[in-house]
Design a protein around this motif. Structure first.
Motif, PDB file in Angstrom:
ATOM      1  N   ARG A 123       0.829  -1.218   0.000  1.00 10.76           N
ATOM      2  CA  ARG A 123       0.000   0.000   0.000  1.00 10.76           C
ATOM      3  C   ARG A 123       0.856   1.258   0.000  1.00 10.76           C
ATOM      4  NH1 ARG A 123      -3.524  -2.962   3.608  1.00 10.76           N
ATOM      5  NH2 ARG A 123      -2.502  -1.967   5.379  1.00 10.76           N
ATOM      6  N   SER A 124       2.104   1.121   0.421  1.00 11.84           N
ATOM      7  CA  SER A 124       2.998   2.270   0.466  1.00 11.84           C
ATOM      8  C   SER A 124       3.472   2.603  -0.947  1.00 11.84           C
ATOM      9  CB  SER A 124       4.207   1.948   1.348  1.00 11.84           C
ATOM     10  OG  SER A 124       5.160   2.976   1.244  1.00 11.84           O
ATOM     11  N   SER A 125       3.652   3.871  -1.204  1.00 12.64           N
ATOM     12  CA  SER A 125       4.117   4.292  -2.529  1.00 12.64           C
ATOM     13  C   SER A 125       5.643   4.240  -2.627  1.00 12.64           C
ATOM     14  CB  SER A 125       3.627   5.711  -2.824  1.00 12.64           C
ATOM     15  OG  SER A 125       4.141   6.602  -1.843  1.00 12.64           O
ATOM     16  N   GLU A 126       6.307   3.966  -1.511  1.00 14.04           N
ATOM     17  CA  GLU A 126       7.762   3.949  -1.504  1.00 14.04           C
ATOM     18  C   GLU A 126       8.299   2.642  -2.083  1.00 14.04           C
ATOM     19  OE1 GLU A 126       9.609   5.881   2.034  1.00 14.04           O
ATOM     20  OE2 GLU A 126       7.570   5.602   2.809  1.00 14.04           O
ATOM     21  N   SER A 127       9.376   2.749  -2.817  1.00 12.90           N
ATOM     22  CA  SER A 127      10.015   1.599  -3.448  1.00 12.90           C
ATOM     23  C   SER A 127      10.918   0.888  -2.436  1.00 12.90           C
ATOM     24  CB  SER A 127      10.842   2.095  -4.637  1.00 12.90           C
ATOM     25  OG  SER A 127      11.537   1.039  -5.220  1.00 12.90           O
ATOM     26  N   LEU A 128      10.906  -0.430  -2.499  1.00  9.21           N
ATOM     27  CA  LEU A 128      11.705  -1.234  -1.580  1.00  9.21           C
ATOM     28  C   LEU A 128      12.957  -1.788  -2.258  1.00  9.21           C
ATOM     29  CD1 LEU A 128       8.824  -3.325   0.042  1.00  9.21           C
ATOM     30  CD2 LEU A 128      10.049  -1.407   1.079  1.00  9.21           C
ATOM     31  N   LEU A 129      13.976  -2.044  -1.468  1.00  8.81           N
ATOM     32  CA  LEU A 129      15.193  -2.678  -1.969  1.00  8.81           C
ATOM     33  C   LEU A 129      14.958  -4.141  -2.322  1.00  8.81           C
ATOM     34  CD1 LEU A 129      17.662  -1.230   0.669  1.00  8.81           C
ATOM     35  CD2 LEU A 129      17.580  -0.633  -1.764  1.00  8.81           C
ATOM     36  N   LEU A 130      14.011  -4.762  -1.627  1.00  7.14           N
ATOM     37  CA  LEU A 130      13.693  -6.177  -1.817  1.00  7.14           C
ATOM     38  C   LEU A 130      12.261  -6.311  -2.322  1.00  7.14           C
ATOM     39  CD1 LEU A 130      15.028  -7.534   1.607  1.00  7.14           C
ATOM     40  CD2 LEU A 130      16.179  -7.664  -0.604  1.00  7.14           C
ATOM     41  N   PRO A 131      11.934  -7.431  -2.913  1.00  8.79           N
ATOM     42  CA  PRO A 131      10.526  -7.655  -3.247  1.00  8.79           C
ATOM     43  C   PRO A 131       9.689  -7.585  -1.966  1.00  8.79           C
ATOM     44  CG  PRO A 131      11.924  -9.337  -4.248  1.00  8.79           C
ATOM     45  CD  PRO A 131      12.789  -8.553  -3.320  1.00  8.79           C
ATOM     46  N   SER A 173      13.290  -0.996  10.693  1.00  8.26           N
ATOM     47  CA  SER A 173      13.645  -2.018   9.697  1.00  8.26           C
ATOM     48  C   SER A 173      12.919  -1.757   8.383  1.00  8.26           C
ATOM     49  CB  SER A 173      13.300  -3.419  10.214  1.00  8.26           C
ATOM     50  OG  SER A 173      14.138  -3.769  11.282  1.00  8.26           O
ATOM     51  N   ALA A 174      11.649  -1.394   8.466  1.00  7.21           N
ATOM     52  CA  ALA A 174      10.890  -1.095   7.246  1.00  7.21           C
ATOM     53  C   ALA A 174      11.509   0.101   6.520  1.00  7.21           C
ATOM     54  CB  ALA A 174       9.428  -0.833   7.584  1.00  7.21           C
ATOM     55  N   ARG A 175      11.913   1.130   7.275  1.00  6.98           N
ATOM     56  CA  ARG A 175      12.572   2.288   6.649  1.00  6.98           C
ATOM     57  C   ARG A 175      13.892   1.895   5.995  1.00  6.98           C
ATOM     58  NH1 ARG A 175      10.843   4.982  11.206  1.00  6.98           N
ATOM     59  NH2 ARG A 175      12.850   4.711  12.218  1.00  6.98           N
ATOM     60  N   ALA A 176      14.637   1.019   6.633  1.00  5.86           N
ATOM     61  CA  ALA A 176      15.928   0.579   6.098  1.00  5.86           C
ATOM     62  C   ALA A 176      15.768  -0.222   4.814  1.00  5.86           C
ATOM     63  CB  ALA A 176      16.671  -0.252   7.147  1.00  5.86           C
ATOM     64  N   LEU A 177      14.620  -0.787   4.597  1.00  6.25           N
ATOM     65  CA  LEU A 177      14.362  -1.579   3.387  1.00  6.25           C
ATOM     66  C   LEU A 177      13.860  -0.743   2.214  1.00  6.25           C
ATOM     67  CD1 LEU A 177      12.708  -4.669   5.087  1.00  6.25           C
ATOM     68  CD2 LEU A 177      14.953  -4.592   3.984  1.00  6.25           C
ATOM     69  N   ARG A 178      13.657   0.560   2.461  1.00  6.43           N
ATOM     70  CA  ARG A 178      13.172   1.433   1.402  1.00  6.43           C
ATOM     71  C   ARG A 178      14.340   2.014   0.611  1.00  6.43           C
ATOM     72  NH1 ARG A 178       9.237   2.237   5.493  1.00  6.43           N
ATOM     73  NH2 ARG A 178       7.196   1.692   4.678  1.00  6.43           N
ATOM     74  N   ARG A 179      14.115   2.187  -0.674  1.00  6.64           N
ATOM     75  CA  ARG A 179      15.135   2.792  -1.551  1.00  6.64           C
ATOM     76  C   ARG A 179      15.246   4.275  -1.231  1.00  6.64           C
ATOM     77  NH1 ARG A 179      17.086  -0.372  -5.275  1.00  6.64           N
ATOM     78  NH2 ARG A 179      15.816  -2.098  -6.022  1.00  6.64           N
ATOM     79  N   ALA A 180      16.469   4.749  -1.226  1.00  7.25           N
ATOM     80  CA  ALA A 180      16.703   6.189  -1.064  1.00  7.25           C
ATOM     81  C   ALA A 180      16.501   6.835  -2.430  1.00  7.25           C
ATOM     82  CB  ALA A 180      18.114   6.447  -0.563  1.00  7.25           C
ATOM     83  N   ASP A 181      15.674   7.828  -2.487  1.00  5.29           N
ATOM     84  CA  ASP A 181      15.417   8.486  -3.786  1.00  5.29           C
ATOM     85  C   ASP A 181      16.302   9.665  -4.019  1.00  5.29           C
ATOM     86  OD1 ASP A 181      13.425   6.708  -4.520  1.00  5.29           O
ATOM     87  OD2 ASP A 181      11.881   7.845  -3.471  1.00  5.29           O
TER      88      ASP A 181
END
Length: 181
Positions: A123-131, A173-181
């Motif tokens: 549901r989040s619009s943020e891109s993740l480093l992992l699937p 942990s969830a923040r750490a899994l998000r891609r830095a834009d």
């Protein structure tokens, strides 16, 4: 006519869940069968299958209210008080940890929690480093490992500190899994 049918349906579902809980904590998940649940609930096998597809499905339903609180920790809202109530309940019943945290029951609980977390991540619009599925499995396993080890007495922490730590580490942990834009 609808109200009596709904009431009967609710009573049947409650009877199934109650019978399952009794059997789970007495015999362990591996030894519970649909037949034993049906017998314990005093219902027909067909009634069981109107509500659940398997004993795994009953375990999922039994744990859903608790797991939803764990999954909600990833959100921005403060879920610490709600999580503290769940953890307090778990602590009061810690002698029952084995039926939930061993064998296939543990895998089902982890899968259920990871599915709830995955839904939040998607549901989040943020891109993740992992699937999202892999990220959700990581987060669910981290939460469950912390709770299980606490319940088993491997180290003590207060319920409030546990709730705060779970929410903070889950969000971090969830923040750490998000891609830095």
């Amino acid at each position: 006519m609808t109200a009596p049918i709904e009431n009967r349906s609710l009573r049947s579902r409650a009877a199934i869940l109650n019978a399952f809980a009794g059997l789970l904590f007495r015999d362990g998940f591996e030894n519970v069968s649909v037949q034993s649940i049906v017998a314990g609930a005093g219902i027909a096998r067909s009634t069981f299958y109107e509500h659940f597809s398997s004993k795994d499905d009953v375990l999922r339903a039994s744990m859903a209210q608790f797991l939803e609180v764990f999954a909600s920790c990833l959100g921005g809202d403060d879920h610490v008080p709600e999580l503290a109530r769940v953890l307090d309940h778990f602590w009061d019943n810690r002698r029952l940890v084995d039926p939930i945290f061993t064998g296939s029951a543990r895998r089902i609980v982890a899968l259920s929690l990871s599915e709830m977390i995955e839904s939040q991540l998607r549901r989040s619009s943020e891109s993740l480093l992992l699937p999202p599925r892999l990220a959700a499995i990581h987060l669910a396993e981290a939460q469950l490992a912390l709770v299980e080890n606490w319940l088993r007495g491997r180290a003590f922490a207060s319920v409030d500190d546990m709730a705060t730590a779970l929410c903070q580490t889950s969000r971090a942990s969830a923040r750490a899994l998000r891609r830095a834009d």
